[in-house]
Design an enzyme around this catalytic site. Structure first.
Site, mmCIF file in Angstrom:
data_model
loop_
_atom_site.group_PDB
_atom_site.id
_atom_site.type_symbol
_atom_site.label_atom_id
_atom_site.label_comp_id
_atom_site.label_asym_id
_atom_site.label_seq_id
_atom_site.Cartn_x
_atom_site.Cartn_y
_atom_site.Cartn_z
ATOM 1 N N GLY A 108 -24.691 -8.146 16.490
ATOM 2 C CA GLY A 108 -24.376 -8.032 17.920
ATOM 3 C C GLY A 108 -23.986 -9.357 18.553
ATOM 4 O O GLY A 108 -24.029 -10.409 17.924
ATOM 5 N N GLY A 120 -24.728 -12.183 20.015
ATOM 6 C CA GLY A 120 -25.943 -12.971 20.203
ATOM 7 C C GLY A 120 -25.736 -14.169 21.095
ATOM 8 O O GLY A 120 -26.682 -14.823 21.523
ATOM 9 N N ARG A 121 -24.475 -14.486 21.343
ATOM 10 C CA ARG A 121 -24.198 -15.618 22.237
ATOM 11 C C ARG A 121 -22.877 -15.409 22.969
ATOM 12 O O ARG A 121 -22.196 -16.378 23.327
ATOM 13 C CB ARG A 121 -24.158 -16.914 21.447
ATOM 14 C CG ARG A 121 -23.230 -16.875 20.245
ATOM 15 C CD ARG A 121 -23.120 -18.232 19.638
ATOM 16 N NE ARG A 121 -22.456 -18.184 18.359
ATOM 17 C CZ ARG A 121 -22.103 -19.255 17.679
ATOM 18 N NH1 ARG A 121 -22.356 -20.436 18.166
ATOM 19 N NH2 ARG A 121 -21.515 -19.145 16.522
ATOM 20 N N ASP A 151 -30.070 -19.581 19.589
ATOM 21 C CA ASP A 151 -30.321 -20.065 20.950
ATOM 22 C C ASP A 151 -29.275 -19.576 21.944
ATOM 23 O O ASP A 151 -29.305 -19.931 23.121
ATOM 24 C CB ASP A 151 -30.365 -21.605 20.964
ATOM 25 C CG ASP A 151 -29.078 -22.218 20.410
ATOM 26 O OD1 ASP A 151 -28.122 -21.475 20.138
ATOM 27 O OD2 ASP A 151 -29.054 -23.452 20.241
ATOM 28 N N ARG A 179 -15.397 -4.275 16.161
ATOM 29 C CA ARG A 179 -15.277 -4.696 14.763
ATOM 30 C C ARG A 179 -15.679 -3.563 13.831
ATOM 31 O O ARG A 179 -16.262 -2.577 14.282
ATOM 32 C CB ARG A 179 -16.282 -5.830 14.473
ATOM 33 C CG ARG A 179 -16.231 -6.971 15.382
ATOM 34 C CD ARG A 179 -17.544 -7.186 16.147
ATOM 35 N NE ARG A 179 -17.288 -8.072 17.288
ATOM 36 C CZ ARG A 179 -17.174 -9.371 17.168
ATOM 37 N NH1 ARG A 179 -17.400 -9.944 16.012
ATOM 38 N NH2 ARG A 179 -16.871 -10.115 18.201
ATOM 39 N N ASP A 225 -18.652 -7.822 10.270
ATOM 40 C CA ASP A 225 -18.846 -8.011 11.717
ATOM 41 C C ASP A 225 -17.793 -8.959 12.296
ATOM 42 O O ASP A 225 -17.681 -9.070 13.509
ATOM 43 C CB ASP A 225 -20.251 -8.535 12.025
ATOM 44 C CG ASP A 225 -20.609 -9.758 11.211
ATOM 45 O OD1 ASP A 225 -20.617 -9.650 9.973
ATOM 46 O OD2 ASP A 225 -20.861 -10.823 11.797
ATOM 47 N N ASN A 226 -17.046 -9.620 11.450
ATOM 48 C CA ASN A 226 -15.991 -10.513 11.935
ATOM 49 C C ASN A 226 -14.600 -9.944 11.669
ATOM 50 O O ASN A 226 -13.613 -10.656 11.792
ATOM 51 C CB ASN A 226 -16.112 -11.889 11.271
ATOM 52 C CG ASN A 226 -17.351 -12.640 11.738
ATOM 53 O OD1 ASN A 226 -17.860 -12.386 12.829
ATOM 54 N ND2 ASN A 226 -17.846 -13.539 10.918
ATOM 55 N N ASP A 251 -13.468 -14.319 15.814
ATOM 56 C CA ASP A 251 -14.678 -15.056 15.445
ATOM 57 C C ASP A 251 -14.385 -16.244 14.535
ATOM 58 O O ASP A 251 -14.757 -16.287 13.361
ATOM 59 C CB ASP A 251 -15.721 -14.117 14.804
ATOM 60 C CG ASP A 251 -16.428 -13.292 15.865
ATOM 61 O OD1 ASP A 251 -15.901 -13.209 16.993
ATOM 62 O OD2 ASP A 251 -17.499 -12.739 15.580
HETATM 63 P P1 AMP Z 1 -20.788 -15.418 13.380
HETATM 64 O O1 AMP Z 1 -20.814 -15.459 11.897
HETATM 65 O O2 AMP Z 1 -20.723 -16.774 14.051
HETATM 66 O O3 AMP Z 1 -19.705 -14.547 13.879
HETATM 67 O O4 AMP Z 1 -22.188 -14.838 13.872
HETATM 68 C C1 AMP Z 1 -22.924 -13.843 13.205
HETATM 69 C C2 AMP Z 1 -23.989 -13.305 14.098
HETATM 70 O O5 AMP Z 1 -24.891 -14.337 14.479
HETATM 71 C C3 AMP Z 1 -23.495 -12.707 15.388
HETATM 72 O O6 AMP Z 1 -24.327 -11.631 15.691
HETATM 73 C C4 AMP Z 1 -23.670 -13.822 16.384
HETATM 74 O O7 AMP Z 1 -23.794 -13.381 17.689
HETATM 75 C C5 AMP Z 1 -24.959 -14.441 15.896
HETATM 76 N N1 AMP Z 1 -25.089 -15.855 16.254
HETATM 77 C C6 AMP Z 1 -24.445 -16.908 15.699
HETATM 78 N N2 AMP Z 1 -24.834 -18.052 16.281
HETATM 79 C C7 AMP Z 1 -25.742 -17.736 17.237
HETATM 80 C C8 AMP Z 1 -26.509 -18.473 18.166
HETATM 81 N N3 AMP Z 1 -26.440 -19.792 18.251
HETATM 82 N N4 AMP Z 1 -27.328 -17.791 18.982
HETATM 83 C C9 AMP Z 1 -27.420 -16.456 18.910
HETATM 84 N N5 AMP Z 1 -26.750 -15.701 18.052
HETATM 85 C C10 AMP Z 1 -25.904 -16.326 17.214
HETATM 86 MG MG MG Z 2 -19.079 -13.094 14.383
#
Ligand code: AMP
Ligand code: MG
Length: 579
Positions: A163, A165-166, A198, A263, A332-333, A342
């Site tokens: 989901g 997350g940021r 975070d 996605r 997810d990407n 992403d």
């Molecule tokens: P990503 O590979 O960067 O697309 O992220 C994979 C998952 O990790 C997604 O659900 C993002 O929202 C979550 N995520 C990555 N970095 C953070 C962060 N600093 N804080 C919260 N969620 C994160």
């Molecule tokens: Mg992602």
């Protein structure tokens, strides 16, 4: 009263207040039950600042965002409190961005995104309202910020709920062409989906996403866009190379826009948790992006799958044609609209190397350059598994056949693109061999991917034939060291002779319009990041300018060495998942 039940009441009240004329732009503070105090950008003065001739707005008066497309059609997480949890039976949670505590600074904007997509004159970016909007300090009145619940397969395994997350979807903008664009802040604070994170993004990764996505767009590759980049003085702690060396960095936010942020993982999570009614509803919403698929067609999920298969094949072939490795091709990407999304530890390769892995954290080398097409197949297979409960046996069989056709589709597109890169017209039996032969030579001598093709576009065939390759064609000088290069050139020249109705100048023009001279090489991004970390954002803006015209020779870019051999230190640059 829950936040969801409070919200419509609150919005109606605020709108009435605005309409009654007692609304001042900076005077609305909505705290009530929300965890974070939020200002709203109002919609009063609807015609103020509206420049009819240019159809661009010079203020936010009349500029609207709406989240209704989602809030009206999809069930929203009923829990109002923003804490980390497993969410069920919902596609989105209403959650507000968390503004930075410190001052925020606008680092860069994409004039094109503001003006061409968002109808905002670039001068709007000088306003405090803009800074508030793009840093998560204010929300446009009438739109509810949302975080999306999705899951995904990460590095080959089911990872459960992931989901936003940021990230916060701050609304949908319908522009003057009637196109709908979804605006999302990335790095804007924790949401129910933050897991251990975070909710923040650091400056270096945000610069990379901002520049990377704009660069890809200008290379002609489907991608999310970036409207703006802000940085704060808020501390964000990161162990960049996962070696225990935790350093203080600064939080940044990119405002990204896309036609859709859904996605493969958006569908997967619904199937995994047996929420099939919701799966159907979401799919129908996504299928609206494919006007050629009729909503009344009982085969629409099949037709949708078939489109995603061919568009994913296209997208990955396009990535390969510019030497782009995404870095984290998890489901997810992977966008359901087959756009690049992403941006994390991506990379444009310097030397041609099918084993190029842009992401230091990818120990298995799963997402190496030469494996992206295979990973596409894996991800499409996961998409098919997500759709399976909605398909009857005949549709399942047809969908499997469609998937089996993916390698051919990919190979066909890859060949078309590389033929064009070589300036070949029509078709020749040896075309595939000619491409593979060149790539093998490039691999052997570690030839520069971008400049080999570019210089083939610029050199005259007489010079190529005689091997009179001057210093300026440094990449060709490199590959000419291969003992088989002369055989390749002989084959290539013969094949070019079969280009019907072609001329040297036409060939050069054609090839130079698809073989870029400038891509966002790691060393270029890194140099801009190093300066940005010292509060000098000039190189970020400079790169944005240059990368908006990747095919056009630009004196300033030449002077900056962007078409030169990468510096020796480029090989030392490491990019990890830490962002
Ligand atoms: P990503 O590979 O960067 O697309 O992220 C994979 C998952 O990790 C997604 O659900 C993002 O929202 C979550 N995520 C990555 N970095 C953070 C962060 N600093 N804080 C919260 N969620 C994160
Ligand atoms: Mg992602």
């Amino acid at each position: 009263m829950s936040r969801c039940s409070l919200t419509p009441w609150l919005l109606t009240w605020l709108m009435l207040l605005c309409q009654s004329g007692c609304c001042f732009l900076d005077s609305l503070i909505v705290a009530s039950s929300f965890r974070h105090v939020h200002h709203y950008i109002n919609k009063s003065n609807l015609d103020q600042g509206y420049c009819e001739r240019k159809r661009k707005l010079s203020s936010f008066g009349g500029w609207r965002l709406s989240s209704e497309k989602f809030t009206a059609t999809l069930p929203i997480d009923p829990i109002e409190k923003n804490y980390i949890r497993e969410v069920q039976d919902s596609i989105f949670s209403v959650v507000y961005p968390i503004p930075f505590k410190s001052r925020v600074l606008l680092v860069a904007v994409s004039k094109e995104v503001l003006e061409d997509i968002l109808d905002l004159d670039v001068s709007v970016s000088d306003t405090e309202d803009f800074l508030q909007l793009v840093s998560g300090g204010k929300i446009v009145l009438g739109s509810l910020p949302l975080a999306h619940r999705y899951g995904g397969h990460q590095f080959g395994s089911w990872a459960g709920q992931l989901g936003d997350g940021r990230a916060h979807l701050i609304g949908v903008y319908t522009n003057r062409f009637g196109d709908k664009w979804e605006l999302q802040l990335k790095g804007s604070g924790r949401t129910p989906y933050s897991r251990n994170g975070d909710g923040r993004a650091v400056l270096r990764s945000s610069v990379r996403e901002f520049l990377g996505s704009e660069a890809m767009h200008h290379l002609g590759i489907p991608t999310s866009r970036a409207a703006s980049l802000v940085v704060s003085d808020d501390d964000v702690w990161r162990d960049q190379f996962y070696n225990g060396d935790i350093k203080k960095e600064r939080g940044a936010i990119v405002l990204r826009v896309a036609k859709s942020w859904f996605r493969i993982g958006s569908l997967e999570i619904l199937t995994h948790s047996g929420e099939l009614d919701l799966l159907r509803i979401l799919l129908d919403l996504v299928i609206e992006h494919f006007p050629s698929i009729s909503m009344n067609d009982s085969n629409r999920y099949l037709a949708f799958f078939s489109r995603v298969v061919s568009e994913t094949a296209d997208l990955i072939a396009l990535w390969m044609s510019v030497g782009f490795a995404h870095g984290v091709c998890n489901t997810d990407n992977f966008s359901l609209l087959s756009i690049t999304i992403d941006y994390g530890p991506f990379g444009f390769m310097d030397s041609y190397d099918p084993d190029f892995v842009p992401n230091l954290s990818d120990d298995e080398r799963r997402y190496k350059m030469g494996n992206q097409a295979n990973v596409g197949m894996f991800n499409l297979n996961k998409l098919l598994q997500a759709l399976n409960p909605l398909l009857d046996p005949r549709q399942k069989q047809l969908a499997s056949q469609t998937l089996e056709g993916y390698p051919d589709q990919y190979y066909k597109r890859f060949t078309e693109l590389f033929k064009a890169k070589l300036g070949l017209l029509g078709s020749g039996d040896e075309d595939g061999y000619l491409i593979a032969f060149l790539l093998k030579l490039m691999e052997d001598v570690k030839a520069d991917f971008t400049m080999t093709f570019r210089q083939l576009s610029e050199i005259s065939l007489d010079h190529l034939k005689d091997f009179s390759i001057s210093e300026e064609f440094w990449a060709l000088q490199d590959i000419a060291k291969h003992k088989l290069f002369s055989s390749w050139v002989a084959m290539y020249l013969l094949r070019l002779q079969r280009n019907a109705g072609d001329s040297e100048s036409d060939r050069k023009r054609r090839m130079s319009s698809i073989n870029p001279r400038y891509v966002l090489r790691n060393w270029m991004a890194d140099s801009a990041i190093q300066k940005a970390e010292r509060n000098d954002f000039s190189e970020v803006r400079f790169l944005l300018q240059v990368l908006q015209h990747p095919f056009k020779i630009q004196t300033v870019a030449e002077r900056a060495g962007y078409a030169q051999r990468p510096p020796a230190w480029a090989k030392e640059i490491r990019v990890s998942c830490s962002s």
